[in-house]
Motif scaffolding. Structure first.
Motif, mmCIF file in Angstrom:
data_model
loop_
_atom_site.group_PDB
_atom_site.id
_atom_site.type_symbol
_atom_site.label_atom_id
_atom_site.label_comp_id
_atom_site.label_asym_id
_atom_site.label_seq_id
_atom_site.Cartn_x
_atom_site.Cartn_y
_atom_site.Cartn_z
ATOM 1 N N TYR A 32 0.829 -1.187 0.000
ATOM 2 C CA TYR A 32 0.000 0.000 0.000
ATOM 3 C C TYR A 32 0.878 1.256 0.000
ATOM 4 O O TYR A 32 1.957 1.268 0.569
ATOM 5 N N HIS A 34 1.147 4.994 1.304
ATOM 6 C CA HIS A 34 0.613 5.872 2.342
ATOM 7 C C HIS A 34 1.218 7.260 2.195
ATOM 8 O O HIS A 34 2.403 7.400 1.894
ATOM 9 N N HIS A 49 -4.249 6.915 1.750
ATOM 10 C CA HIS A 49 -3.499 5.769 1.279
ATOM 11 C C HIS A 49 -4.314 5.024 0.228
ATOM 12 O O HIS A 49 -5.543 5.171 0.158
ATOM 13 N N ARG A 91 3.734 0.482 2.705
ATOM 14 C CA ARG A 91 3.496 -0.503 3.757
ATOM 15 C C ARG A 91 3.687 -1.881 3.136
ATOM 16 O O ARG A 91 2.991 -2.260 2.198
ATOM 17 N N GLU A 93 3.492 -5.589 2.537
ATOM 18 C CA GLU A 93 2.567 -6.676 2.816
ATOM 19 C C GLU A 93 3.251 -8.023 2.853
ATOM 20 O O GLU A 93 2.693 -8.994 3.309
ATOM 21 N N MET A 100 7.096 0.577 9.483
ATOM 22 C CA MET A 100 6.778 1.690 8.608
ATOM 23 C C MET A 100 7.960 2.643 8.598
ATOM 24 O O MET A 100 8.227 3.297 9.594
ATOM 25 N N GLY B 99 -4.396 -5.831 4.875
ATOM 26 C CA GLY B 99 -5.683 -5.262 4.530
ATOM 27 C C GLY B 99 -5.642 -3.754 4.466
ATOM 28 O O GLY B 99 -4.714 -3.119 4.926
ATOM 29 N N GLY B 101 -7.166 -1.214 5.944
ATOM 30 C CA GLY B 101 -7.140 -0.319 7.102
ATOM 31 C C GLY B 101 -5.958 -0.493 8.011
ATOM 32 O O GLY B 101 -5.746 0.297 8.933
ATOM 33 N N ALA B 102 -5.168 -1.491 7.765
ATOM 34 C CA ALA B 102 -4.059 -1.779 8.670
ATOM 35 C C ALA B 102 -2.928 -0.781 8.485
ATOM 36 O O ALA B 102 -2.724 -0.249 7.403
ATOM 37 N N ASN B 103 -2.240 -0.533 9.598
ATOM 38 C CA ASN B 103 -1.021 0.261 9.574
ATOM 39 C C ASN B 103 -1.212 1.706 9.181
ATOM 40 O O ASN B 103 -0.288 2.336 8.692
#
Lengths: 112, 116
Positions: A32, A34, A49, A91, A93, A100, B99, B101-103
């Protein structure tokens, strides 16, 4: 580990849109993207994000390239209060160690 | 209101002394983090914890120690072994895992440590 590259600084005029770029050419498929920003002498705050699709919220929009190797944070109308350091981070996975890590970010100056 | 409280906001220390920075959250987050920020620089990860009684070293853990005895609390001790401890210290928390919403990190207001 995938890293991000951002310009050190950018300037904008008040009331104009701002496009803050971020390169992440080694991003993994499930990482992801962010964005956070940090006002002077404060802790960073979450901005937005996303994973693949463009995202909008009350603060900003996030445009993600089709190949996901870059993204752009868009502030639609910059105000003086948007002057801050903006961080683009990934982030990871691929492991359960959700550490982070932040880079140096882009310092945005907004001129009246 | 839920959030993260860091204390003290400002702290002065003599060389050779240990000092402990407090970080408390009432967000029911499992993961907590400590970052260090030097003037004009980005954040560097010191330690992070994904669950009670477990923590991992970040990039600059030398000279620091942490504990995670309670979900709400993640204190950071800056020991005398840290050669240049003057900095702005930031604590954060998040829901760990995978997922969408995590982190998403929530940060405290920070603690500014000055070594005299």
């Amino acid at each position: 580990d995938a890293k991000t590259t951002q310009p050190n600084s950018m300037e904008s005029n008040e009331e104009e849109p701002v496009h803050l770029p971020c390169n992440h050419s080694t991003i993994s498929g499930t990482d992801y993207i962010h964005w956070y920003r940090q006002l002077p002498s404060q802790g960073p705050e979450y901005v937005i994000h996303g994973l693949t699709s463009n995202v909008n919220n009350r603060m900003a929009s996030l445009a993600i390239a089709e190949d996901r190797k870059s993204s752009t944070l868009i502030l639609h109308r910059a105000t003086l209060r948007d002057a801050a350091v903006y961080y683009c981070i990934l982030r990871y996975e691929k492991s359960n160690n959700n550490d982070m890590r932040f880079g140096a970010g882009t310092r945005l100056t907004v001129k009246p | 209101d839920g959030g993260i409280t860091q204390s003290p906001k400002y702290l002065f220390r003599k060389e050779g002394q240990n000092v402990t920075l407090s970080c408390e959250q009432n967000l029911n987050h499992d993961a907590m983090y400590w970052y260090r920020q030097d003037p004009g620089q980005g954040l560097r990860l010191i330690y992070y914890s994904q669950i009670v009684n477990d923590f991992q070293k970040g990039d600059i853990a030398e000279g620091y120690s942490v504990s995670r005895e309670k979900k709400e609390s993640f204190p950071l001790t800056v020991t005398s072994a840290q050669k240049n401890p003057t900095a702005f210290y930031l604590c954060a928390s998040s829901i760990p895992g995978k997922g969408a919403g995590a982190n998403v990190l929530t940060f405290g207001a920070g603690s500014r440590l000055t070594v005299l």
